[in-house]
Enzyme design. Structure first.
Site, PDB file in Angstrom:
ATOM      1  N   GLY A 187       0.818  -1.200   0.000  1.00 47.48           N
ATOM      2  CA  GLY A 187       0.000   0.000   0.000  1.00 47.48           C
ATOM      3  C   GLY A 187       0.860   1.261   0.000  1.00 47.48           C
ATOM      4  CB  SER A 188       0.144   4.647   1.246  1.00 53.01           C
ATOM      5  OG  SER A 188      -0.969   4.832   0.403  1.00 53.01           O
ATOM      6  CB  THR A 189       4.231   1.318   3.711  1.00 53.38           C
ATOM      7  OG1 THR A 189       4.055   0.091   2.999  1.00 53.38           O
ATOM      8  CG2 THR A 189       3.204   1.408   4.833  1.00 53.38           C
ATOM      9  CG  PHE A 190       5.955   0.625  -2.885  1.00 55.99           C
ATOM     10  CD1 PHE A 190       7.027  -0.219  -2.681  1.00 55.99           C
ATOM     11  CD2 PHE A 190       5.718   1.099  -4.169  1.00 55.99           C
ATOM     12  CE1 PHE A 190       7.859  -0.594  -3.731  1.00 55.99           C
ATOM     13  CE2 PHE A 190       6.540   0.735  -5.221  1.00 55.99           C
ATOM     14  CZ  PHE A 190       7.616  -0.116  -5.000  1.00 55.99           C
ATOM     15  N   GLY A 244      -5.192   4.787  -0.478  1.00 55.97           N
ATOM     16  CA  GLY A 244      -4.015   5.588  -0.188  1.00 55.97           C
ATOM     17  C   GLY A 244      -3.614   5.604   1.256  1.00 55.97           C
TER      18      GLY A 244
END
Length: 669
Positions: free
Chosen positions: A319-322, A668
């Site tokens: 997810g948004s940690t990427f 997000g």
């Protein structure tokens, strides 16, 4: 007269021949006796001794496993076994019935003892029950007159004082199977011997096993032992020291509670893993004593997979940690700078397809720091469209994603960082630009483990040192333990300026006015935390659902709900510890994963595992007993109450997220 002379000659000749034959036979007999009694004396002396004397192996005590401060997490405890000698009892079945009246004995064990007693010699003991408690052992001893042939044998069995709190790290021991008989260690032939089957117990099995001793006993012609002649004790197994802080491991495991979740805490400078919790877990003591069929089916059939180490083997869309990897790739390429802004109207159109942001009405104009702080999907769609999947994949691998990290545990998953070449070789299809956009928010084909996400966070926090995770301060070489020197790490090749931008953006995520994790901010004597939330979808949202209304996570079956993620480091002012958390099928990362990371990081800062301890401090830590079952329940209830209070504090963030609609292939937040 002539006739008498001829007869005499014949007689003499016969006498000579007979005497010669006898002499030859005597010579041959003497030679044979000389050969057997002189030339082969040593051989037959040995054979005679072996018929009279047997050598029996003595299994050595298995080595302990301790945490970084010397707290024992795998030890040997006294084990009482009840044995029965068939020849000493007139009625074996009656003896077993009497025994069952004192100590529970299943029908299976009853029939097993009867079968084994028929198959073995009558003087050979047969195990009736293992792992007797002190009270059960005493009861058998007191009732010995009513239990003819029953004797108590004392030995050692593997014990894990913290039960399920570190089971995926420690693994377990179990009886030797046929597949384990490849080695030449005679200990493997012992019927009750146990070896490491998983985790650290398996990886370090040889040094933990030790070397066997020997007992020389005198036996009679049928093998009955008469007396012990000589005894040589074996060499105990070596002690293995982990980098884990068991106090923090205990806290992290209990904070995850009954959720299907994982948490990793590591030192950003040394790579030492301080906690690696995966819940639900299993009790390795059950494997050490032997699982029943019912127990095994309950573990194997549990949908929350208690046997799987989710921190190491679980692969999830990050997810948004990427997004930090995408931001670093953009800055290092020189194509997109940190101050360059993009406008987010709530979606981006590519061809005839629309890619949505999690916030339905958009975020407006944002630069890189603002986009990470508010987790804007459209900003990263624009960045990815300009820099391409190749640069994103290269940066992700430099940060530790998409490859094995060679941790000292079996079963590590490598994750997946997709490229054009990978898709062509694996699926036989060309890469399309829409897949680059989906990958930029950590969805699509992108997969990572919680351990990899912790390593990525550590490499960002330490300004680009390529730290590698480690669980043990020793390594195995030729069956021996060798203490590892302090490692030195190369650079991932990213400028400190780019790292500073991303670290500041992560600080804004937790501490900024619009940060997606602002409800989980901490302040411990001026020390704060930086981080990034993530929510990864496990199902695709159709256009029809978008038009009629996206179903809320809580309205979906458990297996279709989003995964909640959070990664962070602290102190943000001088990074020392990195944390990653994933809660399967929970919902938004800001609402479910960030509060857990908040609590775990607070406990990490309080314990400060990397700080050197004085001898008195070490002694105090080691003397603290493992928490009791009642204490664990009390802690779990306290953590649940704290989590509920923190969830209320993040209500504003959750309400803001509810206004939006998940992005194409990902959420997000």
């Amino acid at each position: 007269m002539q006739k008498d002379g001829d007869r005499s000659k014949v007689f003499t000749r016969r006498v000579v021949l007979l005497a010669g034959g006898k002499a030859l036979l005597v010579t041959l007999l003497g030679a044979r006796m000389y050969y057997l009694q002189v030339m082969e004396a040593e051989k037959y002396r040995t054979l005679a001794e072996e018929n009279r004397i047997n050598m029996r192996l003595i299994p050595p005590p298995r080595g302990r496993i301790v945490d970084r401060f010397g707290i024992p997490v795998a030890v040997n405890r006294q084990n009482f076994r009840a044995l029965v000698v068939a020849e000493r009892t007139r009625d074996l079945e009656q003896t077993l019935r009497t025994f069952a009246g004192l100590v529970p004995l299943t029908d299976y064990d009853h029939q097993r003892v009867l079968k084994e007693s028929k198959r073995r010699r009558s003087f050979v003991p047969v195990t009736v029950r293992e792992n007797l408690t002190w009270e059960q052992m005493a009861m058998v001893q007191v009732n010995a007159p009513d239990l003819p042939g029953v004797i108590i044998d004392e030995g050692l069995t593997r014990d894990y004082p913290y039960a399920d709190l570190a089971s995926h790290i420690l693994g377990y021991v179990a009886a030797v199977s046929e597949d384990d008989m490849d080695g030449d260690d005679p200990l493997l032939q012992l019927p009750d011997f146990r070896i490491g089957k998983a985790g650290i117990e398996k990886v370090y099995d040889l040094p933990l096993r030790g070397k066997s001793g020997a007992s020389q006993v005198e036996v009679n012609a049928v093998g009955r032992m008469i007396r012990e002649l000589r005894r040589e004790e074996g060499e105990p197994g070596h002690e293995v020291q982990l980098t884990i802080d068991m106090r923090l491991q205990d806290y992290a495991s209990r904070r995850l509670g009954t959720d299907s979740a994982a948490c990793v805490v590591m030192d950003v400078h040394t790579g030492e893993v301080l906690a690696m919790a995966s819940m639900p877990a299993y009790d390795p003591n059950a494997f050490a004593r032997g699982l029943s069929t019912k127990e095994w089916k309950a573990l194997a059939g549990n949908p929350r997979a208690p046997l799987r180490n989710k921190a190491l083997a679980g692969q999830y869309a990050p997810g948004s940690t990427f997004k930090m990897a995408v931001a670093l790739a953009a800055m290092e390429s020189g194509i997109v700078g940190p101050e360059q802004t993009f406008y987010c109207p709530g979606h981006l159109t590519l061809g005839n397809h629309r890619f949505h942001c999690w916030k339905r009405w958009g975020h407006g104009h944002l630069n890189m720091v603002g986009a990470i702080e508010q987790s804007c999907d459209v900003y990263f769609y624009e960045v990815a469209r300009r820099i391409g999947i190749g640069r994103i994949a290269d940066m992700a691998r430099r940060l530790g994603l998409g490859a094995d990290l060679d941790l000292e545990l079996p079963g590590e998953a490598s994750g997946l960082i997709p490229t054009k070449a990978w898709k062509s070789a694996t699926l036989g299809q060309p890469w399309v630009q829409g897949e680059t956009l989906v990958a930029s928010i950590g969805q699509g084909y992108v997969l990572a483990t919680p351990l990899q996400l912790a390593v990525m966070t550590a490499r960002i926090a330490n300004d680009g040192l390529a730290v590698r995770p480690t669980l043990c301060r020793q390594r195995v070489a030729d069956g021996r333990l060798i203490t590892e020197p302090t490692p030195s790490f190369d650079s991932v090749g990213v400028s400190k300026q780019a790292m500073a931008v991303v670290k500041h953006a992560m600080w804004r995520v937790v501490n900024g006015d619009r940060g997606t994790a602002r409800g989980s901010a901490i302040d411990v004597d001026g020390q704060t935390m930086a981080g990034k939330t993530g929510t990864s979808q496990v199902r695709r949202i159709s256009m029809r659902e978008r038009e009629t209304g996206v179903r809320k996570n809580e309205d979906l079956p458990w297996k279709f709900r989003d995964h909640a993620l959070f990664v962070g480091f602290a102190p943000a002012e001088a990074p020392r510890y990195a944390v990653s958390v994933i809660v399967e099928h929970a919902g938004g990362g800001s609402r479910f994963a960030a509060p857990i990371a908040h609590d775990v990081m607070l406990e990490t800062l309080r314990l400060d595992p990397s700080r050197r301890r004085t001898p008195d401090e070490l002694a105090a830590i080691r003397e603290a007993p493992p928490p009791t079952a009642a204490e664990r329940r009390r802690r779990a209830e306290a953590k649940a109450a704290a989590a509920a209070a923190l969830a209320e504090a993040t209500a504003e963030t959750a309400a803001e997220a509810a206004e939006g609609s998940p992005g194409q292939g990902g959420n997000g937040q």
